[in-house]
Design a protein around this motif. Sequence first.
Motif: not given
Length: 153
Positions: A32-37, A44-55
């Motif tokens: 969680f902290p890594i994704l937020t950073a 956390w408000e996105s409706e995408n299943i995957v936001e990008g490579p790091m996600d």
Amino acid sequence: MAEVQEKLEYVGFWARVGATIIDSILILIIIFPILTAFYGTAYWESENIVEGPMDFLLTYIFPMVAIIAFWLMKQATPGKFAISAKIVDAKTGGEPSIGQCIIRYLAYFLSTIPLCLGFIWVAFDSRKQGWHDKIAGTVVVRPKKRDSEVKFE
């Protein structure tokens, strides 16, 4: 081996649920902290299943690698340690192979798809095996309560 097996019991549904909750919380504390950073609070408000490579890396690859690595090195995840349980080969009672660990992890998805019935199966199976255990040829065991002097190393 028979003497050791007499001092072990199969781990049931609720204990395994507890172990899974512990493991999930630990993984969330890490990612969680890594994704937020990396993505900001908008993640956390996105409706995408995957936001990008790091996600994708943190949400899917990291948990898989971490769990399989724990199974291979210690035969248990931190949650299973907490309940004194470990994963063993169903036929020999020995350490599971790398193939069994990978199959077991991938079979989690099969256990999940039909309303988690593969996990619920643990509650009704004589050896407390979920579908993922049956597919991989593994069982989850721990020392019997009355034989608490048996400890896993």
